[in-house]
Scaffold this motif. Sequence first.
Motif, PDB file in Angstrom:
ATOM      1  N   UNK A   1       3.575  20.384   2.582  1.00  0.00           N
ATOM      2  CA  UNK A   1       1.852  19.628   2.960  1.00  0.00           C
ATOM      3  C   UNK A   1       2.320  17.986   1.548  1.00  0.00           C
ATOM      4  N   UNK A   2       1.358  17.741   2.215  1.00  0.00           N
ATOM      5  CA  UNK A   2       1.475  16.216   2.043  1.00  0.00           C
ATOM      6  C   UNK A   2       0.119  15.585   2.812  1.00  0.00           C
ATOM      7  N   UNK A   3      -0.223  15.188   1.512  1.00  0.00           N
ATOM      8  CA  UNK A   3      -2.011  14.212   1.271  1.00  0.00           C
ATOM      9  C   UNK A   3      -1.433  13.214   1.322  1.00  0.00           C
ATOM     10  N   UNK A   4      -1.900  12.043   2.920  1.00  0.00           N
ATOM     11  CA  UNK A   4      -1.905  11.031   2.900  1.00  0.00           C
ATOM     12  C   UNK A   4      -2.977   9.844   2.263  1.00  0.00           C
ATOM     13  N   UNK A   5      -2.905   8.856   2.266  1.00  0.00           N
ATOM     14  CA  UNK A   5      -4.260   8.092   2.212  1.00  0.00           C
ATOM     15  C   UNK A   5      -4.146   6.481   2.596  1.00  0.00           C
ATOM     16  N   UNK A   6      -5.291   5.643   3.498  1.00  0.00           N
ATOM     17  CA  UNK A   6      -4.516   4.508   3.981  1.00  0.00           C
ATOM     18  C   UNK A   6      -4.890   3.739   2.134  1.00  0.00           C
ATOM     19  N   UNK A   7      -3.890   3.165   2.128  1.00  0.00           N
ATOM     20  CA  UNK A   7      -3.556   1.510   1.194  1.00  0.00           C
ATOM     21  C   UNK A   7      -5.242   1.465   0.805  1.00  0.00           C
ATOM     22  N   UNK A   8      -6.163   0.804   2.039  1.00  0.00           N
ATOM     23  CA  UNK A   8      -6.994  -0.177   1.192  1.00  0.00           C
ATOM     24  C   UNK A   8      -8.520   1.070   0.707  1.00  0.00           C
ATOM     25  N   UNK A   9      -8.203   2.455   0.535  1.00  0.00           N
ATOM     26  CA  UNK A   9      -8.726   3.341  -0.158  1.00  0.00           C
ATOM     27  C   UNK A   9      -9.857   3.048  -0.250  1.00  0.00           C
ATOM     28  N   UNK A  10     -10.571   2.060   0.967  1.00  0.00           N
ATOM     29  CA  UNK A  10     -12.465   2.540   1.139  1.00  0.00           C
ATOM     30  C   UNK A  10     -12.930   3.366   1.510  1.00  0.00           C
ATOM     31  N   UNK A  11     -12.078   4.615   2.384  1.00  0.00           N
ATOM     32  CA  UNK A  11     -12.526   5.357   2.568  1.00  0.00           C
ATOM     33  C   UNK A  11     -11.974   6.404   2.436  1.00  0.00           C
ATOM     34  N   UNK A  12     -12.835   7.386   2.024  1.00  0.00           N
ATOM     35  CA  UNK A  12     -12.092   8.191   0.562  1.00  0.00           C
ATOM     36  C   UNK A  12     -10.731   9.382   0.850  1.00  0.00           C
ATOM     37  N   UNK A  13     -11.288   9.954   2.463  1.00  0.00           N
ATOM     38  CA  UNK A  13     -11.140  10.553   3.326  1.00  0.00           C
ATOM     39  C   UNK A  13      -9.188  10.235   2.682  1.00  0.00           C
ATOM     40  N   UNK A  14      -8.387  12.171   3.640  1.00  0.00           N
ATOM     41  CA  UNK A  14      -6.925  11.610   3.437  1.00  0.00           C
ATOM     42  C   UNK A  14      -6.602  12.376   4.415  1.00  0.00           C
ATOM     43  N   UNK A  15      -5.714  12.002   4.723  1.00  0.00           N
ATOM     44  CA  UNK A  15      -4.851  13.361   6.109  1.00  0.00           C
ATOM     45  C   UNK A  15      -4.022  14.371   5.095  1.00  0.00           C
ATOM     46  N   UNK A  16      -3.644  15.681   6.155  1.00  0.00           N
ATOM     47  CA  UNK A  16      -2.940  16.117   5.369  1.00  0.00           C
ATOM     48  C   UNK A  16      -2.188  17.179   6.317  1.00  0.00           C
ATOM     49  N   UNK A  17      -0.920  16.720   6.588  1.00  0.00           N
ATOM     50  CA  UNK A  17      -0.114  17.111   7.041  1.00  0.00           C
ATOM     51  C   UNK A  17       0.891  17.999   6.492  1.00  0.00           C
ATOM     52  N   UNK A  18       1.769  18.907   7.427  1.00  0.00           N
ATOM     53  CA  UNK A  18       3.201  19.814   7.200  1.00  0.00           C
ATOM     54  C   UNK A  18       3.552  18.570   6.980  1.00  0.00           C
TER      55      UNK A  18
END
Length: 103
Positions: free
Chosen positions: A48-65
């Motif tokens: 699994x990978x946890x991905x975040x947008x580089x600006x990180x202003x939005x603390x949400x993350x994407x969870x992908x296989x």
Amino acid sequence: MTDFSAEQVVWTQVLKEAFGESVELQDEKGTTMVYDIAAEFEVNGQGYAILVQPDRQNEEYEVLRIVTADDGSLELATIDDDEEWENVSELYDELTFPEEDEY
């Protein structure tokens, strides 16, 4: 209660070794977005990978296989099973923000 536990986690670096610190993903509309690889791990042999947008202003993350294509290359796939997504997301939260023991 999740089906996964922190004791089952094996931290990996396969995406970072293959792609570097970030990846580009295309959404269903064809828009390309850049994401930083925040974490990657395996549970019961599934990556699994946890991905975040580089600006990180939005603390949400994407969870992908993390999946291996027939040609041996690495790919990221959406987790369609809501229960699996929730289990992995909760596990990452537990690993990132462990509950402190109360005195």
